[in-house]
Design an enzyme around this catalytic site. Structure first.
Site, PDB file in Angstrom:
ATOM      1  N   ASN A 181     -10.378  -0.362   0.540  1.00  0.00           N
ATOM      2  CA  ASN A 181      -8.920  -0.231   0.487  1.00  0.00           C
ATOM      3  C   ASN A 181      -8.416  -0.763  -0.856  1.00  0.00           C
ATOM      4  OD1 ASN A 181      -6.158  -0.560   0.729  1.00  0.00           O
ATOM      5  ND2 ASN A 181      -6.229  -1.459   2.777  1.00  0.00           N
ATOM      6  N   CYS A 201       0.817  -1.229   0.000  1.00  0.00           N
ATOM      7  CA  CYS A 201       0.000   0.000   0.000  1.00  0.00           C
ATOM      8  C   CYS A 201       0.843   1.267   0.000  1.00  0.00           C
ATOM      9  CB  CYS A 201      -0.930   0.010   1.205  1.00  0.00           C
ATOM     10  SG  CYS A 201      -1.889  -1.475   1.357  1.00  0.00           S
ATOM     11  N   HIS A 216      -3.694   7.145   2.637  1.00  0.00           N
ATOM     12  CA  HIS A 216      -4.090   5.806   2.194  1.00  0.00           C
ATOM     13  C   HIS A 216      -5.419   5.456   2.865  1.00  0.00           C
ATOM     14  CE1 HIS A 216      -4.254   1.655   1.317  1.00  0.00           C
ATOM     15  NE2 HIS A 216      -3.793   1.215   2.477  1.00  0.00           N
TER      16      HIS A 216
END
Ligand code: UT7
Length: 347
Positions: A286, A115, A256
């Site tokens: 996500n 990520c 994020h």
């Protein structure tokens, strides 16, 4: 050494039309819409079809960013893709994207740091531009996490979605790249990882692959949660201090999008007004390396992020890894985001 300025000159994003709602997930595992909303802030995720691959999402996002920058792929000197779910383990997905953009032959490589990938990739692109190696670099964060999500595990399957975002980083008289902070700690990679398919547990491992669900994301949620809050706060502070700025100078943070509670805790600890934080987690879940550029594209399209703004992008993820960067927003536009929705994505 010759030093040049760098600026982001175009942004784009793309999400596949298939949508997986909390109500859809209620039919797959023992969960509820109320639990998911309260613990994560997520309502829907966009999911690619069984025949789709990550480069299918990277391509339209890249085209949108290029058109926003007033460029064609031929004007680009290098392509960097941040992804944990490339089309193949090798070759790099960036090679495929380069070919599909009609510019086979240009340098192209992937950055694999889960990520945190987009922050690492844009920092790399800015370094290549500022050192004079290239004039313009296309950076794409793209993922199809649905391909490695275990839809029998309620602890992870509610979290992840698919999508892509891209930016063009190019040489600029004004240097808009103000500071960055990257880090990684591989003490325990199993906190958040894909066990199978690497050299430790190859695909060919006899009989174990399906039985032990090695091809799916495994995660210790609470450990990641605690790490995320502390590290995002520390990364933002360090990147700002390298830029000679403080949180009072920040116009927008683009974090994020992993969990609304993680984002809220970060915003609170940093003492930022909540409306300075870009959040779109309800729509996408996500999407790993794609989450920051998708949120960035939407904030530029909405007219929130504008010329002169100080924008901080901050990520954390598998590794464990982290990164934050501070940009002054030049006048980059956003390419038309192609978004449609179709119900029943996993049907
Ligand atoms: O890009 C980075 C990727 N990962 C992350 O950022 C993950 C960070 N961690 C998190 O976001 C959170 O830890 C989760 C959302 C994964 C879990 O939330 P939590 O508040 O930490 O829940 P928990 O793991 O402490 O579980 C609480 C309860 C448990 O039940 P018991 O033991 O209290 O009876 C779980 O079994 O919630 C249960 N639970 C669920 N219940 C309904 C776990 N998942 C679900 C679910 N639906 N989907």
């Amino acid at each position: 050494m010759t030093a040049y300025g760098a600026a982001i000159s175009g942004v784009g994003s793309y999400a596949p039309p298939g949508v997986l709602t909390n109500e859809d997930l209620e039919k797959l595992v023992d969960t509820t819409d109320a639990w998911i909303v309260q613990r994560t802030g997520m309502k829907r995720r966009h999911i690619i079809g069984p025949d789709g691959a990550t480069s299918d999402l990277a391509l339209p996002a890249a085209q949108a960013a290029l058109s926003a920058a007033g460029k064609t792929a031929a004007d680009i000197d290098c392509i960097i893709c941040a992804t944990a779910t490339p089309d193949y383990l090798f070759p790099a997905m960036a090679c495929i994207v380069g070919f599909r953009l009609g510019v086979a032959g240009k340098p192209a490589f992937d950055i694999s740091i889960a990520c945190s990938g987009f922050v690492y990739a844009v920092t790399t692109a800015a370094s290549l531009v500022r050192s004079g190696v290239y004039r313009s670099v296309l950076v794409i964060g793209a993922e199809t996490l649905s391909k490695i999500t275990d839809y029998t595990d309620r602890g992870t399957c509610v979290l992840f979605g698919d999508g892509a975002g891209a930016v063009v980083v190019e040489r600029s008289e004004e240097d808009c790249f103000l500071g960055s902070e990257l880090g990684a700690d591989g003490t325990d990679p199993t906190v958040l990882y894909l066990p199978g398919g690497g050299s430790r547990m190859p695909f060919n491992t006899n009989g174990k692959f399906a039985a032990e669900r090695l091809g799916y994301i495994h995660m210790q949620g609470q450990s990641v949660f605690k790490f995320a809050v502390n590290q995002m706060v520390a990364s933002v502070r360090t990147a700002l201090s390298k830029a000679g700025l403080t949180t009072a100078d920040v116009d927008f943070v683009v974090p994020h999008q992993a969990n609304l509670r993680i984002i809220d805790a970060m915003v609170k600890t940093l003492g930022l007004p909540p409306d300075k934080c870009i959040i779109n987690i309800a729509e996408y879940g996500n999407t790993s390396a794609a989450s920051i550029p998708i949120a960035l594209a939407e904030a530029v399209a909405a007219g929130s992020i504008r010329k002169g703004h100080i924008v901080v992008m901050v990520a954390f993820g598998g590794g464990l890894s982290w990164g934050a960067m501070v940009w002054r927003w030049k006048d980059a536009k956003v390419g038309a985001p192609a978004r449609q929705t179709v119900a029943g994505a996993l049907a």
